[in-house]
Motif scaffolding. Structure first.
Motif, PDB file in Angstrom:
ATOM      1  N   TYR A  48       0.830  -1.200   0.000  1.00  0.00           N
ATOM      2  CA  TYR A  48       0.000   0.000   0.000  1.00  0.00           C
ATOM      3  C   TYR A  48       0.867   1.254   0.000  1.00  0.00           C
ATOM      4  O   TYR A  48       0.515   2.259  -0.629  1.00  0.00           O
ATOM      5  CB  TYR A  48      -0.927   0.023   1.222  1.00  0.00           C
TER       6      TYR A  48
ATOM      7  N   SER B 298       0.427   4.177  -2.618  1.00  0.00           N
ATOM      8  CA  SER B 298       0.060   5.531  -2.201  1.00  0.00           C
ATOM      9  C   SER B 298       1.029   6.569  -2.773  1.00  0.00           C
ATOM     10  O   SER B 298       0.621   7.630  -3.245  1.00  0.00           O
ATOM     11  CB  SER B 298       0.023   5.625  -0.675  1.00  0.00           C
TER      12      SER B 298
ATOM     13  N   TYR C 112       0.401   6.845  -6.534  1.00  0.00           N
ATOM     14  CA  TYR C 112      -0.891   7.486  -6.753  1.00  0.00           C
ATOM     15  C   TYR C 112      -0.778   8.999  -6.537  1.00  0.00           C
ATOM     16  O   TYR C 112      -1.274   9.794  -7.344  1.00  0.00           O
ATOM     17  CB  TYR C 112      -1.913   6.883  -5.794  1.00  0.00           C
ATOM     18  N   ARG C 113      -0.104   9.380  -5.465  1.00  0.00           N
ATOM     19  CA  ARG C 113       0.040  10.801  -5.150  1.00  0.00           C
ATOM     20  C   ARG C 113       0.840  11.521  -6.237  1.00  0.00           C
ATOM     21  O   ARG C 113       0.514  12.643  -6.620  1.00  0.00           O
ATOM     22  CB  ARG C 113       0.739  10.975  -3.797  1.00  0.00           C
TER      23      ARG C 113
ATOM     24  N   SER D   9      -3.092  11.871  -2.174  1.00  0.00           N
ATOM     25  CA  SER D   9      -3.103  10.474  -1.748  1.00  0.00           C
ATOM     26  C   SER D   9      -4.460   9.858  -2.075  1.00  0.00           C
ATOM     27  O   SER D   9      -5.451  10.586  -2.270  1.00  0.00           O
ATOM     28  CB  SER D   9      -2.851  10.381  -0.244  1.00  0.00           C
TER      29      SER D   9
END
Length: 357
Positions: free
Chosen positions: A320, A324, A327-328, A334
């Motif tokens: 994860y 994260s 993705y950010r 986030s």
């Protein structure tokens, strides 16, 4: 001199209705009552595409074969995703059992959905109501359990969310699906095709085609038509092997293929594939493949309540934390913040990576 527009009588003659005894005309039968349950930020485009064919069918038939009304779940005024407001005819709690009820949603379908809404929907189902959904309304209908055991579809951005959250539903990437007493539709102009199909069932092929022609829509699409254009057309790619590589990536997001495997299956060397990606897409295969996975993740973040850790796994990320960070970097926030922001400003937040109608 401006020629007169073709009249309703012209179309009735063309459809052969004037030659049919009144008691046998399709348009003289009981008709169909349809209620549209509108949720805040519903797609006005999809809703209009669903209602307008019914209006034109009535005009051509010379009587109100179709009768429709609008319903709100809580208040009597509903705002569409484009900011326009609509005053509804009924509230859900006061609605008598309709012949057909279609849930219309758009951005943030779960934001105003209360599980208590499932109670009247289940009651309608027991009373024989045909239940349907347009766009992300399929996610709301799925939450009631009334799509379990049925084939269904939704907007392409929400297909993964529907499949991940509701494994008892046979999710199909079609523009619309009719399965027994369930109708679901991808939204947008697909609503027009679904309603034209309904008109064809109710009133016959000639009426459906006549309605279609009124909208300058010469070909009624089949239910199994694809929601999206093929890869070469969608991305403007001229090289067939590059398109094949992109398609392989799109089809293998949960368990990403190695770049060597993608290149080999596309009939390319790794170096050739690198050159083609830079020339055709302006980035490396690694960057593009990662972008596809983040784009899929963002659809799940915005259009589902699935735990973020599960979304990371479903999009091929080993942890994860790594998910994260990636993705950010791509979305500018986030996953948790992006999901929270989308609840407040969906029309803005949903355009960072993908565009919605």
């Amino acid at each position: 001199m401006i020629a007169h527009c073709r009249t309703r009588e012209f179309w009735r003659r063309r459809l052969g209705l004037n030659a049919i005894p009144s008691s046998e005309r399709p348009g003289e039968r009981t008709g169909r009552d349809i209620a549209f349950l509108l949720f805040p930020k519903f797609s006005m485009m999809a809703f209009t595409c669903a209602v307008e064919p019914l209006r034109v069918a009535n005009h051509l038939m010379g009587r109100p074969y179709y009768r429709w009304s609008t319903v709100s779940a809580q208040t009597g005024i509903v705002m569409a995703s484009n900011g326009m407001t609509l005053v509804t005819d009924h509230r859900l709690g006061d609605l008598p059992s309709p012949g057909m009820l279609i849930l219309c949603a758009g951005f943030d379908p779960g934001e105003t959905f209360d599980d208590a809404m499932a109670v009247p929907l289940r009651r309608f189902d027991r009373q024989g109501t045909i239940l349907g959904a347009i766009d992300s309304g399929s996610l709301l209908l799925a939450r009631t359990g009334l799509l379990d055991g049925h084939a269904a579809t939704t907007h392409w951005e929400c297909l993964d969310s529907l499949a991940e959250q509701f494994p008892r539903i046979e999710v199909q990437p079609s523009i619309f699906v009719i399965d027994r007493r369930r109708l679901t539709c991808a939204g947008g102009t697909a609503a027009l095709d679904m309603m034209l199909h309904l008109i064809r069932i109710d009133l016959g092929h000639r009426v459906a085609v006549a309605v279609s022609e009124q909208f300058i829509h010469p070909a009624i699409r089949d239910a199994h038509s694809s929601q999206r254009a093929e890869v070469p057309r969608r991305l403007g790619l001229q090289h067939a092997k590059l398109a094949a590589a992109v398609q392989m990536m799109e089809q293998n997001l949960e368990e990403p293929l190695s770049l060597n495997t993608v290149a080999d299956r596309a009939g390319l060397s790794l170096r050739q594939m690198e050159r083609l990606f830079h020339a055709g897409l302006g980035q490396s295969p690694t960057s593009y493949y990662l972008w596809l996975r983040v784009e899929r993740a963002r659809s799940l973040v915005l259009y589902s309540t699935q735990p973020l850790s599960e979304i990371a796994v479903a999009c091929g990320f080993g942890s994860y934390e790594g998910f994260s960070r990636t993705y950010r970097r791509h979305a500018g926030a986030s996953p948790s913040k992006d999901r929270a922001t989308a609840r407040l400003q969906p029309a803005v937040a949903a355009t960072t990576l993908t565009m919605r109608a």
